[in-house]
Write a protein that holds these residues in place. Sequence first.
Motif, PDB file in Angstrom:
ATOM      1  N   GLU A   1       9.661  -0.442  27.819  1.00  0.00           N
ATOM      2  CA  GLU A   1       9.153   0.214  29.220  1.00  0.00           C
ATOM      3  C   GLU A   1       8.604   1.475  29.070  1.00  0.00           C
ATOM      4  O   GLU A   1       7.557   1.914  29.720  1.00  0.00           O
ATOM      5  CB  GLU A   1      10.536   0.186  30.006  1.00  0.00           C
ATOM      6  N   MET A   2       9.056   2.375  28.291  1.00  0.00           N
ATOM      7  CA  MET A   2       8.541   3.682  27.913  1.00  0.00           C
ATOM      8  C   MET A   2       7.155   3.636  27.501  1.00  0.00           C
ATOM      9  O   MET A   2       6.095   4.358  28.054  1.00  0.00           O
ATOM     10  CB  MET A   2       9.364   4.370  26.783  1.00  0.00           C
TER      11      MET A   2
ATOM     12  N   GLY B   1       1.266  10.449  25.150  1.00  0.00           N
ATOM     13  CA  GLY B   1       1.648  10.609  23.669  1.00  0.00           C
ATOM     14  C   GLY B   1       3.065  11.053  23.293  1.00  0.00           C
ATOM     15  O   GLY B   1       3.902  10.569  22.387  1.00  0.00           O
ATOM     16  N   GLN B   2       3.519  11.928  24.315  1.00  0.00           N
ATOM     17  CA  GLN B   2       5.093  12.198  24.122  1.00  0.00           C
ATOM     18  C   GLN B   2       5.936  10.951  24.624  1.00  0.00           C
ATOM     19  O   GLN B   2       6.881  11.080  23.740  1.00  0.00           O
ATOM     20  CB  GLN B   2       5.303  13.512  24.928  1.00  0.00           C
ATOM     21  N   MET B   3       5.626  10.306  25.569  1.00  0.00           N
ATOM     22  CA  MET B   3       6.290   9.268  26.060  1.00  0.00           C
ATOM     23  C   MET B   3       6.232   8.214  25.018  1.00  0.00           C
ATOM     24  O   MET B   3       7.565   7.753  24.613  1.00  0.00           O
ATOM     25  CB  MET B   3       5.790   8.757  27.177  1.00  0.00           C
ATOM     26  N   ARG B   4       5.440   8.091  24.271  1.00  0.00           N
ATOM     27  CA  ARG B   4       5.343   7.116  23.109  1.00  0.00           C
ATOM     28  C   ARG B   4       6.364   7.576  21.948  1.00  0.00           C
ATOM     29  O   ARG B   4       6.607   6.788  21.188  1.00  0.00           O
ATOM     30  CB  ARG B   4       3.970   6.740  22.494  1.00  0.00           C
ATOM     31  N   THR B   5       6.319   8.887  21.666  1.00  0.00           N
ATOM     32  CA  THR B   5       7.295   9.306  20.775  1.00  0.00           C
ATOM     33  C   THR B   5       8.633   9.168  21.031  1.00  0.00           C
ATOM     34  O   THR B   5       9.411   8.724  20.417  1.00  0.00           O
ATOM     35  CB  THR B   5       6.896  11.062  20.547  1.00  0.00           C
ATOM     36  N   LEU B   6       8.880   9.280  22.478  1.00  0.00           N
ATOM     37  CA  LEU B   6      10.340   9.106  22.900  1.00  0.00           C
ATOM     38  C   LEU B   6      10.719   7.543  22.678  1.00  0.00           C
ATOM     39  O   LEU B   6      11.764   7.127  22.295  1.00  0.00           O
ATOM     40  CB  LEU B   6      10.414   9.628  24.192  1.00  0.00           C
TER      41      LEU B   6
ATOM     42  N   ALA C   1       5.032  16.136  18.184  1.00  0.00           N
ATOM     43  CA  ALA C   1       4.764  15.757  19.604  1.00  0.00           C
ATOM     44  C   ALA C   1       4.840  16.959  20.340  1.00  0.00           C
ATOM     45  O   ALA C   1       4.789  16.855  21.649  1.00  0.00           O
ATOM     46  CB  ALA C   1       5.539  14.563  20.159  1.00  0.00           C
ATOM     47  N   GLY C   2       5.304  18.440  19.790  1.00  0.00           N
ATOM     48  CA  GLY C   2       5.457  19.432  20.701  1.00  0.00           C
ATOM     49  C   GLY C   2       6.634  19.303  21.493  1.00  0.00           C
ATOM     50  O   GLY C   2       6.713  20.028  22.590  1.00  0.00           O
ATOM     51  N   MET C   3       7.668  18.601  20.990  1.00  0.00           N
ATOM     52  CA  MET C   3       8.918  18.699  21.550  1.00  0.00           C
ATOM     53  C   MET C   3      10.350  19.004  20.741  1.00  0.00           C
ATOM     54  O   MET C   3      10.116  19.232  19.620  1.00  0.00           O
ATOM     55  CB  MET C   3       9.297  17.252  22.403  1.00  0.00           C
TER      56      MET C   3
ATOM     57  N   ALA D   1      -4.234   9.891  34.248  1.00  0.00           N
ATOM     58  CA  ALA D   1      -4.698  11.156  33.472  1.00  0.00           C
ATOM     59  C   ALA D   1      -3.753  11.488  32.456  1.00  0.00           C
ATOM     60  O   ALA D   1      -3.717  12.604  31.938  1.00  0.00           O
ATOM     61  CB  ALA D   1      -4.873  12.545  34.305  1.00  0.00           C
ATOM     62  N   GLY D   2      -3.157  10.212  32.016  1.00  0.00           N
ATOM     63  CA  GLY D   2      -2.188  10.419  30.891  1.00  0.00           C
ATOM     64  C   GLY D   2      -0.836  11.495  31.018  1.00  0.00           C
ATOM     65  O   GLY D   2      -0.210  11.724  29.958  1.00  0.00           O
ATOM     66  N   GLU D   3      -0.571  11.668  32.136  1.00  0.00           N
ATOM     67  CA  GLU D   3       0.592  12.196  32.403  1.00  0.00           C
ATOM     68  C   GLU D   3       1.660  11.503  33.189  1.00  0.00           C
ATOM     69  O   GLU D   3       1.560  10.733  34.021  1.00  0.00           O
ATOM     70  CB  GLU D   3       0.272  13.626  33.443  1.00  0.00           C
ATOM     71  N   ILE D   4       2.851  11.967  32.858  1.00  0.00           N
ATOM     72  CA  ILE D   4       4.067  11.365  33.338  1.00  0.00           C
ATOM     73  C   ILE D   4       5.094  12.616  33.807  1.00  0.00           C
ATOM     74  O   ILE D   4       5.035  13.330  33.076  1.00  0.00           O
ATOM     75  CB  ILE D   4       4.792  10.394  32.343  1.00  0.00           C
TER      76      ILE D   4
END
Lengths: 102, 554
Positions: free
Chosen positions: B348-349, B66-71, B111-113, B361-364
């Motif tokens: 790409e992100m 989810g954070q990557m989609r925010t980026l 997004a907690g960032m 597991a949803g992690e990067i």
Amino acid sequence: MAKQRVPKGPSVLTANDLLTGTIVYWTGDDWSASMHDALRADDEASRAALEAAARTEEDANRVVGAYLFALDPETGAPVALRERQRLGGPSIILPISTPRAA
Amino acid sequence: MYQYDGHDQAFVAARAAEFRDQVARRLAGQLSEDEFKPLRLKNGLYLQLHAYMLRVAIPYGVLSSGQMRTLAHLADNYDRGYGHFTTRQNIQYNWTELKDVPDMLDILAEAGMHAIQTSGNCIRNVTTDAFAGAAGDEEVDPRATCELLRQWSSLHPEFAFLPRKFKIAVIGAAEDRAAMKFHDIGLRAKPDVQRPRYDIWVGGGQGRTPRVAQLFEADVPFERLLPTLDAMMRVYNLHGRRDNKYKARIKILVAEMGLDAYRDEVYADMAERDPAAFAVAGKEYDRIAAFFDRGPVAPIDDVPVAGEGAFAEWLDQNVSAHKVPGHAVVTISLKAKGAIPGDATGEEMRLVADLADDYSAGEIRVTHRQNLVLPFVPQSALATLYGRLVEAGLATGNVGLTSDIISCPGLDYCALATARSIPIAQALSDRLREREAKARAAGVTVKGPTLNISGCINACGHHHAANIGILGLTKAEEESYQITLGGRADGGAAVGEILGPGFTAEEVPDAVEKIIEAWEANRLEGESFTDAYQRLGKAVFKAAVYEEAPRVAA
Ligand code: SF4
């Protein structure tokens, strides 16, 4: 702003636009993204006028980090590598994105 | 993954609101640039050559999908469709407009960032092994320590105005994948009865005075970790030089005081304080560690995976052993032939986020070598995952090879740069990928030297720590590139030595190729570049590069 040395030869005034950060050049009464429009100062008095414009424009919060840089007297191109790169840069092909449909 | 609690969430939202007000006052002319600059820097906003650049913190390089989609959303809507992953495991947006930054910070906060402490003389984002919690050779998961340090160092009032910026890295395995010894403080966590114990290293760094960290104390029990770090910071804060920014890092203080004197002063400072102040750290560590201990994947049967051609190369280079049976750690190279190291488009992100959801597991993770990692991939999914990466042009199998180049933004973006780095990286990557293809076809499996490029002496591109380092300088208003050899970022950390006079941009690829050829011609069976360099010395490489065409000193 950090004190920049005023060049001795022909020079123009540059800065970054406050809102966008875009590189801009002083035309004499406004800022332009193109160095072709820049007002060239060839003597000390006109360089002092550019210096004064730099302070006024910064104080008016239109631009950030205004300073003069030197031009080659013959070609009219910026002398410093950094200024040549600012003028032409980025020199690379930027990555592009095609957002997928939502 | 660690989840922000309500307190964290409210804090970053409040901080974004505060910055919105500051930007409004700047745009209304109520704040001058001199007043505004320290405020924007505290929120990661730099003014670069062509635009404002926003540096967003990725705490210890860990991202959810989810954070990557925010980026990706920020890249597409507030930048020119891409972002740049850095050697500090952060992301930079190169084309932001001042008026948009408050909106960007709001979106990040949701997004907690945030972008706090990505600039300025404070403790910066703590970095770690990008394989943390997944590496086959891991002894202790370093993420719980990183999160504890994040909480300790975030807005620490005493350490908000240090003499200079301060970088901490934590590893939890024998293999150093985080260049730990090139940090102001480096920690190696080791297993102990209840909580880890630590080797504490101090005084490493790059920049104009590169130094490998020295061992401050080995096997420090957990209870003494924060009291020791706190005292180390305090002694640095007190004695670190503030009169000269080139001498202000802790590496200079430790060198000038001597390690023993510095250590004595740290212990003396600790003796004066009540260690009970940190008594709660143990419980907090356990609470944080519980997030990570649960681990997102359970053991399954190992599946043998083999392939041919490019898939085989990718398996060899980009897939690493996992600590959970049946799984693998996959590194996605952002170093395709001719690519800009560390750059990723919004598209790409988003793809990587989708792949993380489907297979990891949803992690990067973001690596300090500017690649992305899917840390929890079932071995049975490797072939499918590879197929999807191929479709997206993200399947280059060169992780750990020489073409896996680190490069800073250099004079194409950076206001401090003295030469361009990206075009050098691109020219080299074209050349190196061809060499690597040939070597592979010939069955040669020795890993090539690492290659890192910086666009100025600040060394964000880690050139000092590369087997082959390239530093771009301005000489007589032209770009000149200095080559260093023998640097290492791994456990045997070393600073590279200058080979000789500099090169023009056009000359760099030939020079690098000659260096690699000299290694290939002289190496013993299976001998690495650094081992060969140590055995042979500089002369062999110097002769290979300079002797054919004598050069005038730059
Ligand atoms: S090394 Fe220099 S040019 Fe490269 S990003 Fe850092 S400051 Fe900029």
